[in-house]
Design an enzyme around this catalytic site. Structure first.
Site, PDB file in Angstrom:
ATOM      1  N   ARG A  84     110.647  27.067 101.105  1.00 50.40           N
ATOM      2  CA  ARG A  84     111.388  27.877 100.145  1.00 50.40           C
ATOM      3  C   ARG A  84     111.921  27.037  98.988  1.00 50.40           C
ATOM      4  O   ARG A  84     112.522  27.583  98.073  1.00 50.40           O
ATOM      5  CB  ARG A  84     112.565  28.533 100.848  1.00 50.40           C
ATOM      6  CG  ARG A  84     112.322  30.008 101.224  1.00 50.40           C
ATOM      7  CD  ARG A  84     113.565  30.459 101.938  1.00 50.40           C
ATOM      8  NE  ARG A  84     113.808  31.857 101.959  1.00 50.40           N
ATOM      9  CZ  ARG A  84     113.561  32.659 102.989  1.00 50.40           C
ATOM     10  NH1 ARG A  84     112.937  32.218 104.042  1.00 50.40           N
ATOM     11  NH2 ARG A  84     113.934  33.931 102.950  1.00 50.40           N
ATOM     12  N   ARG A 116     115.226  48.937 105.368  1.00 53.50           N
ATOM     13  CA  ARG A 116     114.504  48.223 106.424  1.00 53.50           C
ATOM     14  C   ARG A 116     115.365  48.155 107.696  1.00 53.50           C
ATOM     15  O   ARG A 116     116.565  47.933 107.641  1.00 53.50           O
ATOM     16  CB  ARG A 116     114.192  46.800 105.952  1.00 53.50           C
ATOM     17  CG  ARG A 116     113.576  45.938 107.040  1.00 53.50           C
ATOM     18  CD  ARG A 116     112.994  44.658 106.500  1.00 53.50           C
ATOM     19  NE  ARG A 116     113.982  43.643 106.202  1.00 53.50           N
ATOM     20  CZ  ARG A 116     113.683  42.388 105.846  1.00 53.50           C
ATOM     21  NH1 ARG A 116     112.414  42.044 105.695  1.00 53.50           N
ATOM     22  NH2 ARG A 116     114.637  41.511 105.600  1.00 53.50           N
ATOM     23  N   ARG A 141     119.539  44.355 109.291  1.00 54.25           N
ATOM     24  CA  ARG A 141     119.986  42.965 109.182  1.00 54.25           C
ATOM     25  C   ARG A 141     121.244  42.904 108.328  1.00 54.25           C
ATOM     26  O   ARG A 141     121.364  43.614 107.335  1.00 54.25           O
ATOM     27  CB  ARG A 141     118.881  42.112 108.540  1.00 54.25           C
ATOM     28  CG  ARG A 141     117.889  41.597 109.547  1.00 54.25           C
ATOM     29  CD  ARG A 141     116.715  40.910 108.927  1.00 54.25           C
ATOM     30  NE  ARG A 141     117.049  39.966 107.872  1.00 54.25           N
ATOM     31  CZ  ARG A 141     116.162  39.147 107.312  1.00 54.25           C
ATOM     32  NH1 ARG A 141     114.901  39.174 107.703  1.00 54.25           N
ATOM     33  NH2 ARG A 141     116.518  38.320 106.356  1.00 54.25           N
TER      34      ARG A 141
HETATM   35  P1  AMP Z   1     114.320  35.440 106.047  1.00 51.43           P
HETATM   36  O1  AMP Z   1     114.355  36.073 107.403  1.00 51.43           O
HETATM   37  O2  AMP Z   1     113.075  34.643 105.801  1.00 51.43           O
HETATM   38  O3  AMP Z   1     114.591  36.445 104.948  1.00 51.43           O
HETATM   39  O4  AMP Z   1     115.534  34.396 106.022  1.00 51.43           O
HETATM   40  C1  AMP Z   1     116.864  34.808 106.199  1.00 51.43           C
HETATM   41  C2  AMP Z   1     117.793  33.721 105.699  1.00 51.43           C
HETATM   42  O5  AMP Z   1     117.597  32.522 106.452  1.00 51.43           O
HETATM   43  C3  AMP Z   1     117.583  33.296 104.250  1.00 51.43           C
HETATM   44  O6  AMP Z   1     118.262  34.144 103.332  1.00 51.43           O
HETATM   45  C4  AMP Z   1     118.163  31.888 104.264  1.00 51.43           C
HETATM   46  O7  AMP Z   1     119.583  31.899 104.277  1.00 51.43           O
HETATM   47  C5  AMP Z   1     117.711  31.369 105.621  1.00 51.43           C
HETATM   48  N1  AMP Z   1     116.377  30.715 105.545  1.00 51.43           N
HETATM   49  C6  AMP Z   1     115.226  31.133 106.128  1.00 51.43           C
HETATM   50  N2  AMP Z   1     114.222  30.284 105.858  1.00 51.43           N
HETATM   51  C7  AMP Z   1     114.748  29.312 105.091  1.00 51.43           C
HETATM   52  C8  AMP Z   1     114.208  28.149 104.468  1.00 51.43           C
HETATM   53  N3  AMP Z   1     112.907  27.834 104.584  1.00 51.43           N
HETATM   54  N4  AMP Z   1     115.051  27.372 103.731  1.00 51.43           N
HETATM   55  C9  AMP Z   1     116.358  27.657 103.628  1.00 51.43           C
HETATM   56  N5  AMP Z   1     116.931  28.746 104.167  1.00 51.43           N
HETATM   57  C10 AMP Z   1     116.138  29.573 104.892  1.00 51.43           C
END
Ligand code: AMP
Length: 237
Positions: A115, A152, A185
């Site tokens: 990311r 969602r 979520r």
């Molecule tokens: P997601 O389920 O991919 O939308 O991730 C949910 C949250 O987890 C994000 O908004 C970030 O706070 C954290 N997160 C997930 N993946 C990453 C990553 N690769 N780098 C930094 N934070 C992450």
């Protein structure tokens, strides 16, 4: 031959030992890039079944740590709740520990990682020539993302996402696949989604140019049905 084997076959690369009768398969690392809500998780779940590779979502790994009350979960929680990125080093340690497990030997599908440029560079330097990387960039306008994410719901147990209007579960509040409880979520509120989109545009979208330069990127517009998008991804692979 199963269809997945056909797909994986396209990732076989010639052995350095020219003339050898057996070609050495390189592990396949598929990176699902795209803004929150573009369908990375949905497509990764479908690809997992097709390719027989583990689906590794850093968001799911973090949520699991929060649920289990680990030190990492405690460190990550406030970042996640406010829609900010968890610091790179925490993510890299967590991710590299996960992909070192035996089920990842033949490759894996990354969802939500990398990311940041630092994460992408760390992945490149870890994999070097040892794996074949493909990056699928899912494209979707912010307006549609907000509509999608506010409606969602996800399975608390297996993480599969549903949409209250366009892809509802068969039984309200219950996951079709594992019968787990469906919940919204805590970061799928308008306020946090706006922050996550801002963070995406500032810190993650530069990865599009990064992977384009490495000639690893393939973009897929995502306004269509998940089946149509999946068909396009299979064509690319
Ligand atoms: P997601 O389920 O991919 O939308 O991730 C949910 C949250 O987890 C994000 O908004 C970030 O706070 C954290 N997160 C997930 N993946 C990453 C990553 N690769 N780098 C930094 N934070 C992450």
């Amino acid at each position: 031959m199963i269809a997945g084997a056909l797909l994986i076959g396209t990732f076989f690369s010639p052995d350095a030992n020219a003339g050898a009768s057996v070609q050495a398969p390189k592990p396949m690392v598929l990176v699902m890039l795209g803004p929150p809500g573009s369908g990375k998780g949905t497509q990764a779940t479908m690809l997992k079944e097709k390719l027989g590779l583990p689906h590794i979502s850093t968001g799911d790994l973090l949520r699991d740590n929060v649920k289990r009350g680990t030190t990492l979960g405690g460190q990550a929680k406030t970042f996640m709740e406010s829609g900010r990125l968890v610091p790179d080093q925490l993510i890299l340690d967590m991710l590299f520990e996960r992909v070192a497990q035996s089920d990842c030997q033949k490759g894996y599908i990354l969802d939500g990682f990398p990311r940041t440029l630092a994460q992408a560079e760390a992945l490149q330097s870890r994999l070097k020539e040892k794996a074949q990387i493909k990056v699928i960039n899912l494209e979707l306008a912010d307006k549609i993302i907000i509509e999608r994410l506010t409606k969602r719901i996800v399975c608390e147990t297996c993480g599969i996402p549903y949409h209250l209007v366009s892809a509802p579960p068969q039984k309200s509040g219950v996951c079709d696949k594992c019968q787990g409880k469906l919940v919204q979520r805590s970061d799928d509120t308008v306020e946090v989604i706006s922050r996550r989109l801002k963070v995406y545009h500032e810190q993650t979208s530069p990865l599009i140019a990064y992977y384009k330069k490495l000639k690893l990127l393939q973009s897929v517009p995502c306004e269509q049905s998940k089946e149509q998008i999946f068909a396009k991804i299979q064509d690319i692979l």
